[in-house]
Scaffold this motif. Structure first.
Motif, mmCIF file in Angstrom:
data_model
loop_
_atom_site.group_PDB
_atom_site.id
_atom_site.type_symbol
_atom_site.label_atom_id
_atom_site.label_comp_id
_atom_site.label_asym_id
_atom_site.label_seq_id
_atom_site.Cartn_x
_atom_site.Cartn_y
_atom_site.Cartn_z
ATOM 1 N N THR A 119 0.739 -1.215 0.040
ATOM 2 C CA THR A 119 -0.214 0.131 0.208
ATOM 3 C C THR A 119 0.658 1.402 -0.002
ATOM 4 O O THR A 119 2.039 1.154 0.294
ATOM 5 C CB THR A 119 -0.977 0.207 1.216
ATOM 6 N N GLU A 173 0.269 -8.087 -2.324
ATOM 7 C CA GLU A 173 -0.778 -7.113 -3.112
ATOM 8 C C GLU A 173 -1.307 -6.265 -1.943
ATOM 9 O O GLU A 173 -1.202 -6.155 -0.831
ATOM 10 C CB GLU A 173 -1.946 -7.863 -3.579
ATOM 11 N N ASN A 174 -2.208 -5.236 -2.714
ATOM 12 C CA ASN A 174 -2.629 -4.206 -1.832
ATOM 13 C C ASN A 174 -3.255 -4.402 -0.648
ATOM 14 O O ASN A 174 -4.299 -4.969 -0.511
ATOM 15 C CB ASN A 174 -3.571 -3.106 -2.364
ATOM 16 N N CYS A 205 -5.972 -8.808 -2.632
ATOM 17 C CA CYS A 205 -6.301 -8.924 -3.835
ATOM 18 C C CYS A 205 -5.679 -10.174 -4.341
ATOM 19 O O CYS A 205 -4.801 -10.494 -4.168
ATOM 20 C CB CYS A 205 -5.618 -7.947 -4.557
ATOM 21 N N SER A 234 -2.501 -4.857 -8.135
ATOM 22 C CA SER A 234 -2.924 -3.788 -6.968
ATOM 23 C C SER A 234 -1.890 -3.054 -6.125
ATOM 24 O O SER A 234 -2.341 -2.261 -5.595
ATOM 25 C CB SER A 234 -3.985 -4.787 -6.146
ATOM 26 N N PHE A 290 -7.058 0.200 -2.667
ATOM 27 C CA PHE A 290 -7.515 -0.576 -4.012
ATOM 28 C C PHE A 290 -8.679 -0.670 -3.909
ATOM 29 O O PHE A 290 -9.167 -1.070 -2.756
ATOM 30 C CB PHE A 290 -6.444 -1.668 -4.147
ATOM 31 N N SER A 291 -9.548 -1.039 -5.140
ATOM 32 C CA SER A 291 -11.129 -1.329 -5.283
ATOM 33 C C SER A 291 -11.460 -2.572 -4.044
ATOM 34 O O SER A 291 -12.249 -2.498 -3.383
ATOM 35 C CB SER A 291 -11.378 -1.174 -6.526
ATOM 36 N N ARG A 295 -11.769 -4.434 -12.510
ATOM 37 C CA ARG A 295 -10.487 -4.881 -11.699
ATOM 38 C C ARG A 295 -10.918 -6.047 -10.959
ATOM 39 O O ARG A 295 -10.059 -7.263 -10.714
ATOM 40 C CB ARG A 295 -9.960 -3.775 -10.857
#
Length: 513
Positions: free
Chosen positions: A105, A137-138, A142, A147, A370-371, A437
């Motif tokens: 992140t 990943e974020n 994810c 991400s 991230f989403s 995504r």
């Protein structure tokens, strides 16, 4: 003449007295708060003299093909040990003292752990050389590999395609042969996803077998860490070095000490003759599954017959709904533990420095998420607000899942499912919207997250190659998941080694004796 108090006066005096008492009680809390805040924290010691950290740096892109390294560092392990000569990478949610932790992140960029995770200490004592931290990943949330705030991680078999997540960097580094092994984190499939996509062996051990001490939590009931390698034998050796209770992490309070563990390598040459293998019917029937995956994994499972095992079909109807049950437990718990800094009720090592960077979760930080992380947080908060009893019911159903898998495993030695429902997809476009995504990892966990919920050990083994969905000239790995009884990792390694020894996974052909 004395004044007579009215009832009203008496009432006012009573209220004042109660306020004074309440203030006194609250003041006593503040006294305790002041004392505890000024006590030194109680952390495991790190032997920097024996295991110094050398050349800590963020590698330049030209020196980081595949973008899988988050940080490079060289930490030499003991001069002698069972892992001497084995090079390792660590997922970026694992604390290494004096080496920054990005956690995938950019909500924060300056967290440096002040402790080594238990797995780090054990690896070094076993003689391994740690080469760095692999991209996570974020916020470890994810299942694709695009991400992380540091950029997308490339599949070692095809540029432009996903490694899987959240242990994406580990998948690339192992699959590309840049390290002998990596330690990933698996809370829904995050060891097994990258292993399947990158042609690696990825073991999610029994819940609690390997201490989570010194790792960033997402959801304690799901937290599981384990090894990723190119072969079964190395995987078993690494698990031997990192497993066993450490007296800190309450996930492992019933786990044997390291010296009391079985020898995970002891059965690697025993073969599978006489074993009974189950093909889990429901694990092949999800609508999202690529029919080619279904066919290839069934074919691989049936090859055990050539090795002398009995292969039968078994059914566990509740498996169909396992991912739905997990959604209703994992998301509300993760919202409190992973985002809001409200982890409680567990004995263990709390990474307070990391929590301090995460909170308060304001709008500026939320915008950088991230989403998938945003969706997970909002879903969890929604469930708590509108369905406050759902978490408890889902956790009760976790016990039913465990009992259902145990019942099946009383009839077979282990059972088989595909690891993933489809081969690695292409990365989402840089300007893709949230739905596109998240769609890249839709349905990934249908056969994996269930065993985080139930606690059973499960290993992804590479068993073949298939063309990409969008390009028949791009060939990508396929993973088969082997699930066994609690604490029976030795059986999983035994059968995985037998298949690996018997067949060339890249072409599916029988190896010559």
């Amino acid at each position: 003449m004395a004044t007579v108090n009215t009832a009203s006066d008496v009432n006012k005096q009573t209220i004042i007295l109660e306020k004074i008492k309440a203030h006194s009680l609250l003041a006593s809390n503040q006294d305790s708060i002041h004392i505890v805040e000024n006590l030194p924290d109680y952390l495991p010691t790190t032997d920097l003299e024996r295991f110094p950290r050398r050349d800590v740096h963020r590698p330049k892109l030209e020196d980081n093909k595949g973008n899988a390294w988050a940080w490079k560092v060289r930490i030499e392990g003991a001069k002698e040990g069972p892992l001497k000569g084995v090079s390792m990478a660590l997922k970026e949610n694992i604390a290494v003292k004096d080496v920054p932790m990005l956690f995938g992140t950019n909500i924060f960029e300056d967290y440096v752990p002040d402790v080594d995770a238990t797995v780090v200490t054990r690896l070094l004592e076993a003689g391994t050389t740690i080469l760095g931290k692999a991209v996570c990943e974020n916020l470890s949330l994810c299942a694709s590999s695009f991400s992380a705030a540091t950029g997308l991680v490339e599949n070692p078999y095809a540029t432009g395609y996903s490694c899987g997540g959240s242990s994406s960097g580990c998948g690339h580094l192992v699959g590309a042969g840049k390290v002998n092994g990596a330690i990933g984190g698996d809370q829904g499939g995050s060891i097994r996803f990258p292993a399947s996509h990158c042609g690696a062996v990825g073991m999610k051990p029994t819940w609690g077998l390997v201490p989570w001490t010194g790792m960033a939590t997402h959801e304690p009931v799901h937290d599981t860490t384990g090894p990723m390698t190119l072969d079964v034998a190395t995987n078993a050796r690494i698990l031997q070095a990192i497993a066993g209770r450490d007296g800190i992490d309450d996930r492992g309070m019933g786990v044997p000490k390291p010296t009391e563990l079985p020898d995970y390598s002891a059965g690697l040459n025993l073969g599978v003759k006489g074993l009974k293998i189950g093909i889990l019917k429901e694990g092949f029937e999800f609508k999202i599954m690529d029919p080619r995956i279904r066919e290839r994994v069934r074919e691989a499972a049936n090859k055990f017959k050539d090795l002398g095992a009995e292969v039968i079909q078994i059914s566990i109807p509740l498996h169909t709904h396992a991912a739905d049950i997990v959604t209703c437990a994992l998301r509300p718990s993760a919202a409190q533990n992973g985002y809001l800094g409200q982890a409680c009720g567990r004995r263990g090592l709390y990474l307070n420095g990391l929590v301090d960077k995460m909170i308060p979760l304001d709008q500026q930080k939320f915008d950088k998420m991230f989403s998938t992380s945003k969706f997970s947080l909002l879903s969890g908060l929604y469930i708590w607000e509108h369905h406050p009893l759902l978490y408890g019911k889902a956790m009760n159903l976790y016990r039913q899942l465990t009992d259902s898998y145990n019942a099946a495993l009383s009839q077979v030695d282990f059972f088989i499912t595909p690891t993933m429902p489809y081969v690695a997809p292409k990365h989402a476009a840089p300007d893709a919207g949230p739905l596109e995504r998240m769609g890249k990892s839709r349905g990934f966990a249908v056969n994996t997250v269930c065993f985080n919920a139930s606690g059973h050990p499960a290993m992804s083994l590479p068993i073949g190659m298939l063309s990409a969905v969008d390009d028949e000239n791009v060939m990508l790995p396929v993973g088969m998941q082997i699930t066994g009884k609690w604490f029976d990792e030795r059986m999983i390694y035994r059968v995985g080694a037998a298949w690996e020894r018997g067949f060339d996974w890249k072409n599916g052909e029988r190896r010559r004796e």
